[in-house]
Structure formats: C-alpha cells, structure tokens
Design an enzyme around this catalytic site. Structure first.
Site, PDB file in Angstrom:
ATOM      1  N   GLY A  15       0.830  -1.258   0.098  1.00 53.62           N
ATOM      2  CA  GLY A  15      -0.151   0.087  -0.208  1.00 53.62           C
ATOM      3  C   GLY A  15       0.918   1.120   0.087  1.00 53.62           C
ATOM      4  N   LYS A  81       5.918  22.199  -9.695  1.00 57.51           N
ATOM      5  CA  LYS A  81       7.368  22.227  -9.966  1.00 57.51           C
ATOM      6  C   LYS A  81       7.548  22.484 -11.687  1.00 57.51           C
ATOM      7  CE  LYS A  81      10.767  18.475 -10.881  1.00 57.51           C
ATOM      8  NZ  LYS A  81      11.138  17.179 -10.507  1.00 57.51           N
ATOM      9  N   LEU A 336       9.219  -0.285  -6.558  1.00 58.13           N
ATOM     10  CA  LEU A 336      10.376  -0.654  -6.179  1.00 58.13           C
ATOM     11  C   LEU A 336      10.647  -2.131  -6.226  1.00 58.13           C
ATOM     12  CD1 LEU A 336      10.484   1.653  -3.120  1.00 58.13           C
ATOM     13  CD2 LEU A 336      11.486   2.086  -5.419  1.00 58.13           C
TER      14      LEU A 336
HETATM   15  C1  FAD Z   1      15.542   8.120  -1.199  1.00 55.49           C
HETATM   16  C2  FAD Z   1      14.528   8.041  -2.295  1.00 55.49           C
HETATM   17  C3  FAD Z   1      13.717   9.050  -2.930  1.00 55.49           C
HETATM   18  C4  FAD Z   1      12.926   9.081  -3.960  1.00 55.49           C
HETATM   19  N1  FAD Z   1      12.460  10.208  -4.247  1.00 55.49           N
HETATM   20  C5  FAD Z   1      11.421  10.193  -5.221  1.00 55.49           C
HETATM   21  C6  FAD Z   1      10.989  11.401  -6.068  1.00 55.49           C
HETATM   22  O1  FAD Z   1      11.513  12.607  -5.592  1.00 55.49           O
HETATM   23  N2  FAD Z   1      10.103  11.170  -7.035  1.00 55.49           N
HETATM   24  C7  FAD Z   1       9.761  10.038  -7.426  1.00 55.49           C
HETATM   25  O2  FAD Z   1       8.915   9.812  -8.373  1.00 55.49           O
HETATM   26  N3  FAD Z   1      10.140   8.854  -6.771  1.00 55.49           N
HETATM   27  C8  FAD Z   1      11.010   8.881  -5.609  1.00 55.49           C
HETATM   28  N4  FAD Z   1      11.387   7.778  -5.201  1.00 55.49           N
HETATM   29  C9  FAD Z   1      10.810   6.424  -5.667  1.00 55.49           C
HETATM   30  C10 FAD Z   1       9.479   6.377  -4.911  1.00 55.49           C
HETATM   31  O3  FAD Z   1       9.691   6.639  -3.609  1.00 55.49           O
HETATM   32  C11 FAD Z   1       8.859   4.916  -4.934  1.00 55.49           C
HETATM   33  O4  FAD Z   1       8.938   4.899  -6.484  1.00 55.49           O
HETATM   34  C12 FAD Z   1       7.740   5.073  -4.541  1.00 55.49           C
HETATM   35  O5  FAD Z   1       7.400   5.463  -3.265  1.00 55.49           O
HETATM   36  C13 FAD Z   1       6.985   3.536  -4.679  1.00 55.49           C
HETATM   37  O6  FAD Z   1       7.512   2.704  -3.784  1.00 55.49           O
HETATM   38  P1  FAD Z   1       6.650   1.333  -3.525  1.00 55.49           P
HETATM   39  O7  FAD Z   1       5.332   1.627  -3.403  1.00 55.49           O
HETATM   40  O8  FAD Z   1       7.180   0.571  -4.761  1.00 55.49           O
HETATM   41  O9  FAD Z   1       7.179   0.643  -2.206  1.00 55.49           O
HETATM   42  P2  FAD Z   1       6.779   0.926  -0.712  1.00 55.49           P
HETATM   43  O10 FAD Z   1       6.634   2.584  -0.549  1.00 55.49           O
HETATM   44  O11 FAD Z   1       8.166   0.680   0.151  1.00 55.49           O
HETATM   45  O12 FAD Z   1       5.741   0.355  -0.373  1.00 55.49           O
HETATM   46  C14 FAD Z   1       5.688  -0.918  -0.078  1.00 55.49           C
HETATM   47  C15 FAD Z   1       4.558  -1.436   0.740  1.00 55.49           C
HETATM   48  O13 FAD Z   1       4.548  -3.121   0.800  1.00 55.49           O
HETATM   49  C16 FAD Z   1       3.915  -3.225   2.095  1.00 55.49           C
HETATM   50  N5  FAD Z   1       4.160  -4.577   2.354  1.00 55.49           N
HETATM   51  C17 FAD Z   1       5.735  -5.130   2.162  1.00 55.49           C
HETATM   52  N6  FAD Z   1       5.772  -6.302   2.652  1.00 55.49           N
HETATM   53  C18 FAD Z   1       4.615  -6.682   2.951  1.00 55.49           C
HETATM   54  C19 FAD Z   1       4.099  -8.139   3.424  1.00 55.49           C
HETATM   55  N7  FAD Z   1       4.940  -9.016   3.689  1.00 55.49           N
HETATM   56  N8  FAD Z   1       2.734  -8.100   3.536  1.00 55.49           N
HETATM   57  C20 FAD Z   1       2.092  -6.945   3.157  1.00 55.49           C
HETATM   58  N9  FAD Z   1       2.317  -5.735   2.963  1.00 55.49           N
HETATM   59  C21 FAD Z   1       3.719  -5.630   2.734  1.00 55.49           C
HETATM   60  C22 FAD Z   1       4.333  -2.221   2.990  1.00 55.49           C
HETATM   61  O14 FAD Z   1       3.649  -2.298   4.209  1.00 55.49           O
HETATM   62  C23 FAD Z   1       4.044  -0.991   2.074  1.00 55.49           C
HETATM   63  O15 FAD Z   1       2.897  -0.433   2.180  1.00 55.49           O
HETATM   64  C24 FAD Z   1      12.515   8.087  -4.130  1.00 55.49           C
HETATM   65  C25 FAD Z   1      12.840   6.524  -3.988  1.00 55.49           C
HETATM   66  C26 FAD Z   1      13.842   6.644  -2.762  1.00 55.49           C
HETATM   67  C27 FAD Z   1      14.570   5.529  -2.074  1.00 55.49           C
END
Ligand code: FAD
Length: 501
Positions: A15, A81, A336
């Site tokens: 999420g 932006k 990610l």
């Molecule tokens: C330092 C940094 C700076 C960034 N800056 C930018 C930016 O300026 N602009 C931009 O476009 N992008 C940026 N990004 C990238 C952006 O943050 C990610 O692309 C975005 O947040 C997507 O993350 P996600 O949803 O894939 O993962 P996460 O946000 O890590 O979400 C993972 C989810 O999976 C759930 N989960 C994990 N394991 C389980 C399990 N076993 N059971 C149930 N749920 C689980 C967690 O609870 C969470 O809800 C940045 C990333 C980093 C690291």
C-alpha cells in the site's frame, strides 16, 4: 491458474505509492462488478514514504483518473514544479537549470537549439534558459494559470508537482476504496503455488487466506512475490550509478518565496535534494556508501537544513538496477519491487505510471500469454535503461575532481547508446529522442549543455538565415518569454488561492 479461466480477480500486495496508483487505475478502468481488486498492506512494514518530486506525466495520470487538480493540491500539500536546478554539478559554484517544456520554437523546420548553438559558439545567443518559459517563471518564483492565446508561451506551460507522497497514497486509497477496491490490512506471511509455478494463494499473519488469479507485487524493495517467490533476477547497475543510500528529513521553511522547482546540490559523495511543499521543505542526501560514512552524510545534510527539523532522519538503502523479468507467470512487480534508479530526475513515480499503462495495454484476457509478458518485459527493460543512461550523463560529464566519489564518476563507462548520443551532440549539435524515450530533446540539451558539454557544430541549414535575422528572432523569443513570465502570479499566491475553498 488453468489456461481456460478468465482473469477476473486481481490481488495487489503493498500500500505504498505503487500499490495505490495501481489500485486506483484498475478501479477506474475495470468494471468492478465484473472484476475484483484486492489490496493487502501491512501496517507493521513501513514503505519508503519518499517520492515527493514528479515529472509532467503525472498530470496525465491524475487527469485519467478524473482527479480535480485543486482537490489534489489541497489534499497532498502540493506545490508546482517547473524543473530542477542543479548546483555544483559541473563544478563547485556553477549552476544550471533543467526545465520542463521546450526551448524556443523551431524555425525553418529546424530545431530551435541549432540557431542558438551557432550564436552561442560565436559568443552571442544569451543564456539558454532565457528561451524557456518554465525556466524564466521558475527563476522569478512564479506559477499560475492565466487565459492565454494559443501562440503565447503561457498556453502550453509544462509542469509537475511536489507533494507529500504519503498523503498522495492516502488520497488514491480513498479514491480506489470508494470505487470498490477491497482493502485488507495484514501481513503476507506465506505463498502457495500451483504445480505450474503460478501463485495460488497468499496467507496472512492472522491465518486468513487470500486467493486471486493475477498478483501484483507492490511490496517495495522486499520484492516479496516477484523475487522471493518467482525468483526474478536482478540487473545490478551499482557500478554505473554508485549512490545506494539516502537520508531524508523534512524541515520548516524559512523561504518566503515558494520555489516552483526542485534543487539538487552536488556534495562530496552524492547530492542533496530540496523539495518545497506547502507546509514544509523535503530534504535528503543521496550518497554512495562506498565513499562516505552515514554519520558524515547526516552531518552534511543537517548543515544544509534551513529550518527546524520536523521529524527524525529516515535512512534508506537500495541496490540500483532492475528486474529484466518484472512479469513472470501470474505475478507482475510494479514500483520498487521491479527496480529502482536513484531519484535525481524524479522518475520513480513515473516508472510506476508507465508500468500501469503498459499493463493496461497488455492486460491478460482469458489466459496469460507469454508473448504479451515478453513484450511487457522488453519495454520495461528498455525504459529503465534509457532513464539510467540519462541519469549517468549528469555524473559522467562532471568536471569535479575534488573527492574520490567524483573522480569515480568521471570514469563511469557510458553505454554504447549514451556514448553515441554524446558524440553526436559534440560533433553536430544533433539530439534525437530514440524509441519514444522518456526524456526529450530539451532535457538532453539542458543537461548536456549544463554539465559543460560543448558542440562543435550546428545544422548547416541554419546558415540560410542571416546572423542579424537569427539575432532578431532570438531576441524576440526571449523578450516574449520574459514578458509572459512576468504576467504570472507568484507561486505562493497561486497556491494560497487554491486553498481558499
Ligand atoms: C531516497 C528516495 C527518494 C525518492 N524520491 C523520489 C522522487 O522524488 N520522485 C519519485 O517519483 N520517486 C522517488 N522515489 C521513488 C518512490 O519513492 C517509489 O517509487 C515509490 O514510493 C513506490 O514505492 P513502492 O510503493 O514500490 O514501495 P513502498 O513505498 O516501500 O511500499 C511497500 C508496501 O508494501 C507493503 N508490504 C511489504 N511487505 C509486505 C507484506 N509482507 N505484507 C503486506 N504488505 C507488505 C508495505 O507495508 C508498503 O505498504 C524515491 C525513492 C527513494 C528510495
């Protein structure tokens, strides 16, 4: 999953931004009386909670969902932006701007920049940014939407947002749940598979079993399903992009001008970001752990804060690269879990958006078709590689020699296609957007020129125009842009007006 069943039930794990952007789109595009979409998220596992700067494509994403911009700006504490200012990247004390939009206008069926290049090489032509409405508005802290005629630079200003990514995920969660997405809070602990290797069910910590036909892994860096269950391999690009860590910390703003742009400042072992939101400034230091200690990076970041910190520092670490097979059988990784390229050009959320768009184009009908999956994976790999090359460009072209990190960067080997792009520009000033790549000619020009790469040539047909006419045209364009920028309201004022309901 048997080959004859139709695919009607989709389960998303995670999420964060990826999970909710995917769920929101599916809820908009699919008829949820016929499809079921379930999103499982663990309250115990923290997502990365960063991702505050975006690129203009996000406006299209919101428009497709039918989101009202003012509602979105209010709900996510967003600001506008217009580009990124890069400080100390070429050398200490130097700065350049990478604006959205375009430079100037094409003339005589030739790209504008060839006319400017000719005059620049002759010691005239002025600052490249004076031909960009986005750059000129950014510099004067202005942003707004004014009624403008079609031929005005104000008619087609290109912009993106800075926003609180947690608030954005919450906003999309409300959107998706209202439209019928089932939201389950729980931690996925076990996965069972069919004999053919497809995922069958997920078991949560509380013992509940969730079954679906199509599983979308949005579990972040954990890559819970795609890597851990499906065994997706990883292309490691750490040698090309050595930054592998970040510290993020918000602070109060001391700036009365709400800057409508991101700032990126090169440091000893990486770079810091400054992202202005309505209620705070987002700050972070992206660094290479091979070249600095965490404590030293934290000290550098804290020294840069312009106001009182509003939270404890958030430490993050990753491996740069991507999974060439982010779709395997009935499991697709988005966000990610599929890969990550450091956030220098704010491409994280865009990669999610384009993955969703690709999924919609190749959405499985009544079976998973390997040729669809292969096409998805090929396109995804290409997109990641093109973005990677654009980011590498910023580092490889530096003149900095003042730390081990920058000396490493100067020697990063360029991919063949990047090498060709750089050489082509050097030789003839030509820039091509290849295979509909994300970054357009403006972006390549802004960064190549900004980082100090100089072209020895320009398009020969430019010489059909007299120098005095070129100068007249350049000066007219710059003057129209300058005047147009001055007609815009102050960015802070424009945001304040949106907040008056
Ligand atoms: C330092 C940094 C700076 C960034 N800056 C930018 C930016 O300026 N602009 C931009 O476009 N992008 C940026 N990004 C990238 C952006 O943050 C990610 O692309 C975005 O947040 C997507 O993350 P996600 O949803 O894939 O993962 P996460 O946000 O890590 O979400 C993972 C989810 O999976 C759930 N989960 C994990 N394991 C389980 C399990 N076993 N059971 C149930 N749920 C689980 C967690 O609870 C969470 O809800 C940045 C990333 C980093 C690291």
């Amino acid at each position: 999953m048997s080959q004859s069943m139709s695919i009607k039930s989709i389960v998303i794990v995670g999420g964060g931004s990826a999970g909710w952007m995917t769920a929101a789109t599916l809820s908009k595009v699919l008829d949820l009386s016929k499809y079921s979409v379930t999103l499982i998220e663990s309250e115990d596992i923290k997502g990365v909670s960063v991702g505050e700067a975006t690129i203009p494509q996000i406006t299209l994403f919101n428009r497709i969902l039918g989101i009202d911009e003012a509602d979105f700006i209010r709900a996510t504490n967003a600001t506008y932006k217009l580009g990124i200012e890069f400080k100390d990247w070429k050398r200490k004390g130097h700065a350049y701007f990478h604006p959205f939009g375009t430079f100037g206008i094409n003339m005589e069926a030739l790209p504008f920049h060839h006319f400017w290049l000719k005059r620049f090489n002759e010691g005239a032509g002025g600052d490249l940014c004076s031909y960009s409405i986005e750059a000129m508005a950014a510099k004067s802290g202005r942003f707004g939407k004014v009624n403008a005629q079609n031929n005005s630079p104000l008619a087609n200003m290109s912009y993106a947002y800075h926003f609180d990514s947690t608030l954005y995920a919450n906003f999309l969660r409300d959107f998706a749940v209202k439209r019928g997405v089932r939201h389950i809070k729980g931690k996925v602990e076990a996965v069972s598979k069919h004999p053919n290797g497809h995922i069958n069910t997920l078991t949560l910590q509380n013992g509940h079993c969730i079954d679906g036909e199509f599983y979308i892994d949005c579990s972040g860096f954990r890559s819970l399903l795609l890597e851990k269950e499906m065994g997706a391999t990883f292309n490691d690009w750490s040698d090309l992009l050595p930054c592998d860590s970040a510290i993020a910390i918000p602070c109060k703003s001391a700036d009365s001008m709400l800057k409508p742009y991101t700032q990126s400042t090169a440091k000893n072992a990486g770079w810091t970001w400054r992202i202005p939101l309505q209620h705070r400034i987002g700050n972070g230091y992206v660094y290479a752990s091979k070249f600095t200690e965490k404590e030293a990076a934290l000290d550098d970041l804290m020294a840069q804060l312009e106001g009182e910190p509003l939270a404890e520092p958030n430490f993050l670490a990753w491996k740069t690269g991507m999974r060439p097979q982010s779709w395997i059988k009935n499991c697709l990784g988005i966000g990610l879990s599929a890969g990550f390229i450091e956030p220098l050009e704010s491409t994280g959320l865009h990669l999610i958006q384009s993955a969703i768009a690709r999924l919609m184009t190749l959405f499985p009908s009544n079976r998973f078709c390997q040729s669809d999956i292969d096409m998805y994976n090929r396109q995804t790999t290409k997109e990641f590689e093109q973005i990677r090359d654009f980011i590498v460009l910023h580092y490889a072209l530096t003149e900095r020699n003042d730390s081990e990190f920058w000396r490493y960067c100067r020697n990063i080997s360029l991919s063949e296609s990047l090498e060709q792009k750089v050489q082509l520009y050097k030789d003839s000033g030509r820039i091509f957007r290849i295979d509909n790549e994300l970054f357009n000619e403006t972006s390549w020009l802004a960064v190549m020129h900004g980082q100090g790469l100089r072209s020895e040539g320009y398009h020969p047909l430019v010489d059909r125009m007299s120098t005095s006419l070129i100068d007249e045209r350049l000066s007219h364009i710059a003057s129209v842009i300058n005047k147009s920028a001055s007609l815009l309201p102050e960015h802070a004022h424009f945001i304040a007006q949106l907040n008056v309901k």
